[in-house]
Write a protein that holds these residues in place. Structure first.
Motif, mmCIF file in Angstrom:
data_model
loop_
_atom_site.group_PDB
_atom_site.id
_atom_site.type_symbol
_atom_site.label_atom_id
_atom_site.label_comp_id
_atom_site.label_asym_id
_atom_site.label_seq_id
_atom_site.Cartn_x
_atom_site.Cartn_y
_atom_site.Cartn_z
ATOM 1 N N ASP A 132 0.806 -1.223 0.000
ATOM 2 C CA ASP A 132 0.000 0.000 0.000
ATOM 3 C C ASP A 132 0.838 1.270 0.000
ATOM 4 O O ASP A 132 0.432 2.281 -0.573
ATOM 5 C CB ASP A 132 -0.936 0.022 1.214
ATOM 6 C CG ASP A 132 -2.048 -1.000 1.106
ATOM 7 O OD1 ASP A 132 -2.392 -1.403 -0.025
ATOM 8 O OD2 ASP A 132 -2.577 -1.412 2.158
ATOM 9 N N GLN A 133 2.017 1.227 0.635
ATOM 10 C CA GLN A 133 2.809 2.443 0.795
ATOM 11 C C GLN A 133 3.687 2.763 -0.416
ATOM 12 O O GLN A 133 4.332 3.805 -0.454
ATOM 13 C CB GLN A 133 3.682 2.367 2.060
ATOM 14 C CG GLN A 133 4.860 1.410 1.966
ATOM 15 C CD GLN A 133 4.532 -0.031 2.315
ATOM 16 O OE1 GLN A 133 3.387 -0.433 2.358
ATOM 17 N NE2 GLN A 133 5.568 -0.820 2.573
ATOM 18 N N VAL A 134 3.708 1.900 -1.420
ATOM 19 C CA VAL A 134 4.539 2.117 -2.604
ATOM 20 C C VAL A 134 3.657 2.634 -3.741
ATOM 21 O O VAL A 134 2.535 2.169 -3.936
ATOM 22 C CB VAL A 134 5.251 0.806 -3.025
ATOM 23 C CG1 VAL A 134 6.078 1.004 -4.285
ATOM 24 C CG2 VAL A 134 6.128 0.278 -1.893
ATOM 25 N N THR A 135 4.173 3.606 -4.492
ATOM 26 C CA THR A 135 3.445 4.141 -5.635
ATOM 27 C C THR A 135 3.178 3.034 -6.647
ATOM 28 O O THR A 135 4.084 2.328 -7.065
ATOM 29 C CB THR A 135 4.253 5.275 -6.300
ATOM 30 O OG1 THR A 135 4.436 6.319 -5.354
ATOM 31 C CG2 THR A 135 3.554 5.803 -7.539
ATOM 32 N N ARG A 136 1.923 2.904 -7.030
ATOM 33 C CA ARG A 136 1.496 1.902 -8.026
ATOM 34 C C ARG A 136 1.252 2.625 -9.343
ATOM 35 O O ARG A 136 0.444 3.558 -9.410
ATOM 36 C CB ARG A 136 0.204 1.234 -7.571
ATOM 37 C CG ARG A 136 -0.443 0.326 -8.620
ATOM 38 C CD ARG A 136 -1.865 -0.039 -8.247
ATOM 39 N NE ARG A 136 -1.912 -0.798 -7.008
ATOM 40 C CZ ARG A 136 -2.224 -2.104 -6.951
ATOM 41 N NH1 ARG A 136 -2.521 -2.766 -8.034
ATOM 42 N NH2 ARG A 136 -2.256 -2.714 -5.785
ATOM 43 N N ILE A 137 1.947 2.160 -10.379
ATOM 44 C CA ILE A 137 1.686 2.631 -11.732
ATOM 45 C C ILE A 137 1.106 1.433 -12.466
ATOM 46 O O ILE A 137 1.810 0.507 -12.837
ATOM 47 C CB ILE A 137 2.965 3.161 -12.414
ATOM 48 C CG1 ILE A 137 3.580 4.294 -11.585
ATOM 49 C CG2 ILE A 137 2.660 3.603 -13.845
ATOM 50 C CD1 ILE A 137 4.933 4.770 -12.072
ATOM 51 N N ASP A 138 -0.194 1.435 -12.635
ATOM 52 C CA ASP A 138 -0.894 0.277 -13.169
ATOM 53 C C ASP A 138 -1.135 0.449 -14.655
ATOM 54 O O ASP A 138 -1.942 1.271 -15.071
ATOM 55 C CB ASP A 138 -2.221 0.090 -12.429
ATOM 56 C CG ASP A 138 -2.815 -1.280 -12.631
ATOM 57 O OD1 ASP A 138 -2.436 -1.966 -13.611
ATOM 58 O OD2 ASP A 138 -3.660 -1.672 -11.816
ATOM 59 N N LEU A 139 -0.417 -0.347 -15.447
ATOM 60 C CA LEU A 139 -0.555 -0.299 -16.896
ATOM 61 C C LEU A 139 -1.408 -1.443 -17.436
ATOM 62 O O LEU A 139 -1.712 -1.473 -18.624
ATOM 63 C CB LEU A 139 0.827 -0.367 -17.563
ATOM 64 C CG LEU A 139 1.837 0.705 -17.171
ATOM 65 C CD1 LEU A 139 3.148 0.472 -17.919
ATOM 66 C CD2 LEU A 139 1.305 2.094 -17.417
ATOM 67 N N ALA A 140 -1.760 -2.400 -16.578
ATOM 68 C CA ALA A 140 -2.479 -3.594 -17.027
ATOM 69 C C ALA A 140 -3.804 -3.207 -17.675
ATOM 70 O O ALA A 140 -4.597 -2.472 -17.095
ATOM 71 C CB ALA A 140 -2.714 -4.541 -15.859
ATOM 72 N N VAL A 141 -4.030 -3.725 -18.878
ATOM 73 C CA VAL A 141 -5.270 -3.461 -19.612
ATOM 74 C C VAL A 141 -6.101 -4.732 -19.677
ATOM 75 O O VAL A 141 -7.248 -4.756 -19.243
ATOM 76 C CB VAL A 141 -4.968 -2.938 -21.036
ATOM 77 C CG1 VAL A 141 -6.257 -2.703 -21.813
ATOM 78 C CG2 VAL A 141 -4.145 -1.664 -20.976
ATOM 79 N N VAL A 142 -5.509 -5.772 -20.229
ATOM 80 C CA VAL A 142 -6.093 -7.109 -20.306
ATOM 81 C C VAL A 142 -4.933 -8.076 -20.125
ATOM 82 O O VAL A 142 -3.764 -7.682 -20.223
ATOM 83 C CB VAL A 142 -6.811 -7.372 -21.662
ATOM 84 C CG1 VAL A 142 -8.017 -6.460 -21.826
ATOM 85 C CG2 VAL A 142 -5.860 -7.245 -22.833
ATOM 86 N N PRO A 143 -5.210 -9.363 -19.855
ATOM 87 C CA PRO A 143 -4.103 -10.309 -19.708
ATOM 88 C C PRO A 143 -3.149 -10.250 -20.909
ATOM 89 O O PRO A 143 -3.568 -10.334 -22.064
ATOM 90 C CB PRO A 143 -4.799 -11.667 -19.606
ATOM 91 C CG PRO A 143 -6.112 -11.329 -18.969
ATOM 92 C CD PRO A 143 -6.509 -10.012 -19.598
ATOM 93 N N GLY A 144 -1.879 -10.020 -20.594
ATOM 94 C CA GLY A 144 -0.841 -9.967 -21.614
ATOM 95 C C GLY A 144 -0.554 -8.594 -22.190
ATOM 96 O O GLY A 144 0.419 -8.415 -22.918
ATOM 97 N N LEU A 145 -1.367 -7.600 -21.853
ATOM 98 C CA LEU A 145 -1.190 -6.276 -22.428
ATOM 99 C C LEU A 145 -1.106 -5.217 -21.357
ATOM 100 O O LEU A 145 -2.070 -5.074 -20.577
ATOM 101 C CB LEU A 145 -2.364 -5.961 -23.363
ATOM 102 C CG LEU A 145 -2.283 -4.665 -24.166
ATOM 103 C CD1 LEU A 145 -1.111 -4.710 -25.126
ATOM 104 C CD2 LEU A 145 -3.569 -4.443 -24.930
ATOM 105 N N PRO A 146 -0.016 -4.461 -21.273
ATOM 106 C CA PRO A 146 1.218 -4.663 -22.017
ATOM 107 C C PRO A 146 2.028 -5.801 -21.407
ATOM 108 O O PRO A 146 1.822 -6.171 -20.252
ATOM 109 C CB PRO A 146 1.952 -3.334 -21.863
ATOM 110 C CG PRO A 146 1.541 -2.841 -20.514
ATOM 111 C CD PRO A 146 0.092 -3.295 -20.375
ATOM 112 N N SER A 147 2.962 -6.297 -22.186
ATOM 113 C CA SER A 147 3.782 -7.399 -21.687
ATOM 114 C C SER A 147 4.882 -6.882 -20.767
ATOM 115 O O SER A 147 5.268 -5.704 -20.818
ATOM 116 C CB SER A 147 4.415 -8.172 -22.850
ATOM 117 O OG SER A 147 5.526 -7.460 -23.376
#
Length: 131
Positions: free
Chosen positions: A35-50
């Motif tokens: 929780d204390q670490v900055t999350r940069i969430d790029l997940a769109v769908v499984p496998g993307l982006p790799s």
């Protein structure tokens, strides 16, 4: 508008603020993110982006002196390990158990979550210096 390099403003900002030995994590879709670490969430769908697409993009802007991955990658995903070793040629590579890996993520400046669904496709990148 930025002409070259990483267009994602959060990733670009994190990399620009890194100092020597600071760490970021690039991870698969399943790694727990503290929780204390900055999350940069790029997940769109499984496998993307790799995982490797994101890693290769980050390496265009980040000087990496050391990289840490989970021991389990060696037996669970030998092809991914070989590609990781090739991609990070020149960096000091080491491994730790997956539980220790998860503990180390708590010290990261940011964790970049990809859509990767390959088990243990995670790496901690430690910043080096360019001089």
């Amino acid at each position: 508008m930025k002409k070259l390099g990483i267009l994602n403003s959060e990733i670009s900002s994190v990399i620009s603020r890194l100092g020597h030995t600071d760490r970021i994590v690039i991870c698969d879709a399943g790694l727990p993110i503290p929780d204390q670490v900055t999350r940069i969430d790029l997940a769109v769908v499984p496998g993307l982006p790799s995982f490797f697409d994101v890693l290769e993009a980050v390496l265009t802007e980040m000087q990496v002196e050391r990289a840490i991955f989970a021991d389990e990658l060696k037996t669970a995903q030998p092809a991914a390990l070989a590609r990781l070793e090739g991609t990070l040629a020149g960096a000091d590579l080491s491994s730790v158990g997956h539980e220790e890996f998860k503990e180390l993520t708590k010290e990261a400046k940011a964790i970049i979550r990809t859509g990767e669904c390959t088990p243990y496709a995670n790496v901690i990148l430690q910043a080096g210096v360019t001089f």
